[in-house]
Design an enzyme around this catalytic site. Structure first.
Site, PDB file in Angstrom:
ATOM      1  N   ASP A 163       0.806  -1.229   0.000  1.00 40.98           N
ATOM      2  CA  ASP A 163       0.000   0.000   0.000  1.00 40.98           C
ATOM      3  C   ASP A 163       0.835   1.274   0.000  1.00 40.98           C
ATOM      4  OD1 ASP A 163      -2.238  -1.635   0.091  1.00 40.98           O
ATOM      5  OD2 ASP A 163      -2.283  -1.623   2.286  1.00 40.98           O
ATOM      6  N   GLN A 196       1.884  -5.957  -3.264  1.00 40.78           N
ATOM      7  CA  GLN A 196       2.343  -6.083  -1.875  1.00 40.78           C
ATOM      8  C   GLN A 196       3.665  -5.311  -1.698  1.00 40.78           C
ATOM      9  OE1 GLN A 196       1.318  -9.450  -3.401  1.00 40.78           O
ATOM     10  NE2 GLN A 196      -0.646  -8.552  -2.904  1.00 40.78           N
ATOM     11  N   GLY A 219      -4.656  -4.307  -3.764  1.00 39.76           N
ATOM     12  CA  GLY A 219      -5.635  -3.255  -4.027  1.00 39.76           C
ATOM     13  C   GLY A 219      -4.867  -2.002  -4.386  1.00 39.76           C
ATOM     14  N   HIS A 220      -4.865  -1.664  -5.675  1.00 40.18           N
ATOM     15  CA  HIS A 220      -4.087  -0.510  -6.134  1.00 40.18           C
ATOM     16  C   HIS A 220      -5.050   0.604  -6.539  1.00 40.18           C
ATOM     17  CE1 HIS A 220      -0.571  -3.433  -7.232  1.00 40.18           C
ATOM     18  NE2 HIS A 220      -0.873  -3.424  -5.956  1.00 40.18           N
ATOM     19  N   LYS A 255       1.729   2.229  -5.006  1.00 41.92           N
ATOM     20  CA  LYS A 255       2.265   1.678  -6.265  1.00 41.92           C
ATOM     21  C   LYS A 255       1.330   1.979  -7.434  1.00 41.92           C
ATOM     22  CE  LYS A 255       2.302  -2.407  -4.363  1.00 41.92           C
ATOM     23  NZ  LYS A 255       1.981  -2.037  -2.969  1.00 41.92           N
TER      24      LYS A 255
HETATM   25  P1  GDP Z   1      -0.834   0.380  -3.503  1.00 37.08           P
HETATM   26  O1  GDP Z   1      -1.449  -0.899  -3.055  1.00 37.08           O
HETATM   27  O2  GDP Z   1       0.631   0.430  -3.276  1.00 37.08           O
HETATM   28  O3  GDP Z   1      -1.199   0.739  -4.926  1.00 37.08           O
HETATM   29  O4  GDP Z   1      -1.457   1.521  -2.576  1.00 37.08           O
HETATM   30  P2  GDP Z   1      -3.002   1.681  -2.173  1.00 37.08           P
HETATM   31  O5  GDP Z   1      -3.749   2.178  -3.337  1.00 37.08           O
HETATM   32  O6  GDP Z   1      -3.494   0.459  -1.503  1.00 37.08           O
HETATM   33  O7  GDP Z   1      -2.880   2.768  -1.036  1.00 37.08           O
HETATM   34  C1  GDP Z   1      -2.267   3.986  -1.258  1.00 37.08           C
HETATM   35  C2  GDP Z   1      -3.289   5.103  -1.004  1.00 37.08           C
HETATM   36  O8  GDP Z   1      -2.621   6.335  -0.991  1.00 37.08           O
HETATM   37  C3  GDP Z   1      -4.334   5.226  -2.099  1.00 37.08           C
HETATM   38  O9  GDP Z   1      -5.550   5.610  -1.520  1.00 37.08           O
HETATM   39  C4  GDP Z   1      -3.791   6.325  -3.001  1.00 37.08           C
HETATM   40  O10 GDP Z   1      -4.803   7.028  -3.688  1.00 37.08           O
HETATM   41  C5  GDP Z   1      -3.155   7.197  -1.983  1.00 37.08           C
HETATM   42  N1  GDP Z   1      -2.012   8.011  -2.438  1.00 37.08           N
HETATM   43  C6  GDP Z   1      -0.971   7.662  -3.218  1.00 37.08           C
HETATM   44  N2  GDP Z   1      -0.058   8.654  -3.248  1.00 37.08           N
HETATM   45  C7  GDP Z   1      -0.554   9.628  -2.463  1.00 37.08           C
HETATM   46  C8  GDP Z   1      -0.055  10.904  -2.029  1.00 37.08           C
HETATM   47  O11 GDP Z   1       1.034  11.333  -2.382  1.00 37.08           O
HETATM   48  N3  GDP Z   1      -0.853  11.621  -1.176  1.00 37.08           N
HETATM   49  C9  GDP Z   1      -2.070  11.196  -0.762  1.00 37.08           C
HETATM   50  N4  GDP Z   1      -2.782  11.959   0.031  1.00 37.08           N
HETATM   51  N5  GDP Z   1      -2.556   9.993  -1.129  1.00 37.08           N
HETATM   52  C10 GDP Z   1      -1.785   9.238  -1.945  1.00 37.08           C
HETATM   53  P1  IMO Z   2      -0.995  -4.144  -2.270  1.00 42.41           P
HETATM   54  O1  IMO Z   2      -0.560  -4.688  -3.606  1.00 42.41           O
HETATM   55  C1  IMO Z   2      -0.981  -4.566   2.030  1.00 42.41           C
HETATM   56  C2  IMO Z   2      -1.047  -8.605   3.650  1.00 42.41           C
HETATM   57  C3  IMO Z   2      -2.276  -9.051   4.420  1.00 42.41           C
HETATM   58  C4  IMO Z   2      -1.632  -9.999   5.405  1.00 42.41           C
HETATM   59  C5  IMO Z   2      -0.549 -10.669   4.589  1.00 42.41           C
HETATM   60  C6  IMO Z   2      -0.952 -12.001   3.996  1.00 42.41           C
HETATM   61  O2  IMO Z   2      -2.276  -3.421  -2.299  1.00 42.41           O
HETATM   62  O3  IMO Z   2       0.132  -3.390  -1.632  1.00 42.41           O
HETATM   63  P2  IMO Z   2      -2.530 -12.713   1.981  1.00 42.41           P
HETATM   64  O4  IMO Z   2      -3.981 -12.444   1.752  1.00 42.41           O
HETATM   65  O5  IMO Z   2      -1.636 -12.196   0.910  1.00 42.41           O
HETATM   66  O6  IMO Z   2      -2.236 -14.136   2.323  1.00 42.41           O
HETATM   67  O7  IMO Z   2      -2.201 -11.876   3.330  1.00 42.41           O
HETATM   68  O8  IMO Z   2      -0.240  -9.759   3.542  1.00 42.41           O
HETATM   69  N1  IMO Z   2      -1.299  -8.109   2.278  1.00 42.41           N
HETATM   70  C7  IMO Z   2      -1.224  -6.827   1.933  1.00 42.41           C
HETATM   71  N2  IMO Z   2      -1.003  -5.734   2.683  1.00 42.41           N
HETATM   72  N3  IMO Z   2      -1.122  -4.452   0.700  1.00 42.41           N
HETATM   73  C8  IMO Z   2      -1.307  -5.534  -0.072  1.00 42.41           C
HETATM   74  O9  IMO Z   2      -1.304  -5.464  -1.416  1.00 42.41           O
HETATM   75  C9  IMO Z   2      -1.409  -6.791   0.547  1.00 42.41           C
HETATM   76  N4  IMO Z   2      -1.637  -8.054   0.101  1.00 42.41           N
HETATM   77  C10 IMO Z   2      -1.539  -8.843   1.168  1.00 42.41           C
HETATM   78  O10 IMO Z   2      -2.912  -7.959   5.047  1.00 42.41           O
HETATM   79  O11 IMO Z   2      -1.008  -9.280   6.432  1.00 42.41           O
HETATM   80 MG    MG Z   3      -2.958  -1.557  -1.783  1.00 37.26          MG
END
Ligand code: GDP
Ligand code: IMO
Ligand code: MG
Length: 422
Positions: free
Chosen positions: A13, A223, A40-41, A16
């Site tokens: 998270d 991840q 979840g991106h 990415k």
């Molecule tokens: P990922 O799994 O690495 O793609 O990240 P996620 O989407 O799960 O979580 C990142 C969160 O941060 C998302 O809600 C993005 O919209 C948000 N985000 C990314 N870059 C920024 C930033 O520079 N500032 C803010 N406020 N939100 C950001």
């Molecule tokens: P993105 O791509 C954050 C975490 C779960 C748990 C562990 C194992 O959005 O960064 P799993 O379901 O993979 O067996 O869970 O890994 N986890 C993540 N945490 N971002 C993710 O993906 C994750 N995918 C799995 O919360 O701790």
């Molecule tokens: Mg994510």
């Protein structure tokens, strides 16, 4: 842009999805190589929000090709609903998405076993996303999994699935769980298989043809480094190689075809699920949650939050070979008076300048902090390095230096335009 591997340098998270969306502008092909719909991106384009789970975030840009590589575990029902969801939002998914024949398939028994094992573990649970990721990769390693090539083969699939359901129902019964109906699973998977058939191909050949043409390929990690099955905080990890090597094995593109590695990291640290998080801090968690931030994109769980951990990110640079850093969520620290950065760990009298492998030791470790003065100015409108407050620039330079990689992108908001190339 050359062939770029993008990885999460923390616990997932990191943002990415947003950075992939930005970098896709310069790429031709975007490839997912590991993980499944546990990812979840999130990407914002204007006010529109898109959350991608299996499909590369590159799908949101026109005239780009997306690939789900052999290293991914595919839940076909999830993939169909993701395609349909994107189409409803006006995104074209036709002729621009290819799914590997050799990717493994996630079945309902994987999800059920994932949930049952968590219950059995009790307080030692991993806190998985319950998407069946661990059991699906387990079957792959045990050589008893079914692959996409089996799913789309109408002659072969029925028998293979029948055997798997029979075997797994015995295991589910032993857990005290309800057995699955072969008929129901077969009908749903046959339908999804037929739907997905036009997307399925030999993606290794496809990618090498693209490389031969001189296409630039972007490898979208899922991840993060410390969720890696080998390099993470085992057993509190996911079941794939989330580090840069996973991009090679998960796509069939060799290491010497890769040009650079980009590490994405937040200006602070978050983690969802269980396991050690040395810099975890209730105050910063409360502050971010009160802003409505840091809730999981897949499960909606509140993320655990802490200060930036440079011991961890330096380790990430080492195991991924990170060249360039994309620091996101800088704006999350806009109101903080004094910002802490972890520069070492202490376990009693023992000091560490690296991450100890034993999770029990890591869980005991107290962070050693350096302090930086906060900038206490909103950054979300900054559009250039110079527009960032001087104290913010100092902070970013310091965390890049401690991470031992080059600062490449500074992100001050979720939008495309809130991206500063340093
Ligand atoms: P990922 O799994 O690495 O793609 O990240 P996620 O989407 O799960 O979580 C990142 C969160 O941060 C998302 O809600 C993005 O919209 C948000 N985000 C990314 N870059 C920024 C930033 O520079 N500032 C803010 N406020 N939100 C950001
Ligand atoms: P993105 O791509 C954050 C975490 C779960 C748990 C562990 C194992 O959005 O960064 P799993 O379901 O993979 O067996 O869970 O890994 N986890 C993540 N945490 N971002 C993710 O993906 C994750 N995918 C799995 O919360 O701790
Ligand atoms: Mg994510």
């Amino acid at each position: 842009m050359a062939n770029t591997i993008l990885v999460g340098a923390q616990w997932g998270d990191e943002g990415k999805g947003k950075i992939i969306d930005v970098l896709t502008e310069q790429a031709d092909v975007v490839v997912r190589t590991q993980g499944g719909n546990n990812a979840g991106h999130t990407v914002y384009i204007g006010k529109k929000k898109y959350v991608l789970h299996l499909i590369p975030s590159g799908i949101l840009r026109k005239k780009k090709t997306c690939v789900i590589g052999n290293g991914v575990v595919v839940d076909p029902i999830g993939l169909v609903s993701e395609i349909e969801g994107l189409r409803k939002l006006g995104i074209k998914v036709n002729g621009n998405l290819f799914v590997s024949e050799t990717a493994h398939v996630v079945f309902p028994y994987h999800r059920e076993l994932d949930a049952q094992r968590e219950v059995l573990k009790g307080k030692n649970k991993i806190g998985t996303t319950k998407r069946g990721i661990g059991p699906a990769y387990g079957d792959k390693a045990a050589r008893v999994g079914l692959r996409v090539i089996d799913l789309v083969n109408t002659e072969r699939f029925e028998d293979k699935l029948a055997t798997k359901i029979k075997e797994n129902n015995e295991v589910l019964k032993a857990f005290g769980a309800k057995p699955l109906s072969f008929k129901q699973v077969y009908a749903a998977y046959r339908e999804a298989g037929d739907y997905l058939k036009p997307f399925v191909t030999n993606t290794v050949i496809f990618l090498h043809e693209a490389l031969r043409r001189g296409d630039d390929v972007l490898f979208e990690g899922a991840q993060g480094t410390f969720l890696d099955i080998d390099h993470g905080t085992y057993p509190y990890v996911t079941s794939s190689n989330t580090t840069s090597g996973g991009a090679c094995t998960g796509s069939g593109v060799a290491p010497n075809r890769m040009d650079r590695v980009v590490g994405v990291l937040k200006a602070y640290t978050t983690r969802v699920g269980e396991g050690p998080l040395p810099t975890e801090n209730a105050e910063i968690a409360d502050m971010l949650h009160a802003m409505g931030r840091e809730f999981g994109a897949t499960t909606g769980r509140a993320r655990r939050c802490g200060w930036f951990d440079s011991v961890a990110t330096r380790h990430a640079t080492m195991v991924n070979g990170i060249d360039d850093l994309a620091v996101t969520n800088i704006d999350g620290l806009d109101t903080v008076e004094t910002i802490k950065v972890c520069i070492g760990y202490r376990d009693g009298k023992k000091k560490y300048d690296y991450m100890p492998n034993d999770v029990e030791v890591l869980a005991r470790c107290e962070p050693v902090y350096a302090e930086f003065p906060g900038w206490r100015t909103p950054t979300h409108n900054a559009r250039s390095w110079k527009q960032l407050p001087p104290k913010c620039r100092e902070y970013l330079k310091a965390i890049a230096e401690l991470t031992e990689a080059k600062l490449f992108i500074a992100s001050v908001g979720p939008g495309r335009e809130q991206t500063i190339f340093v």
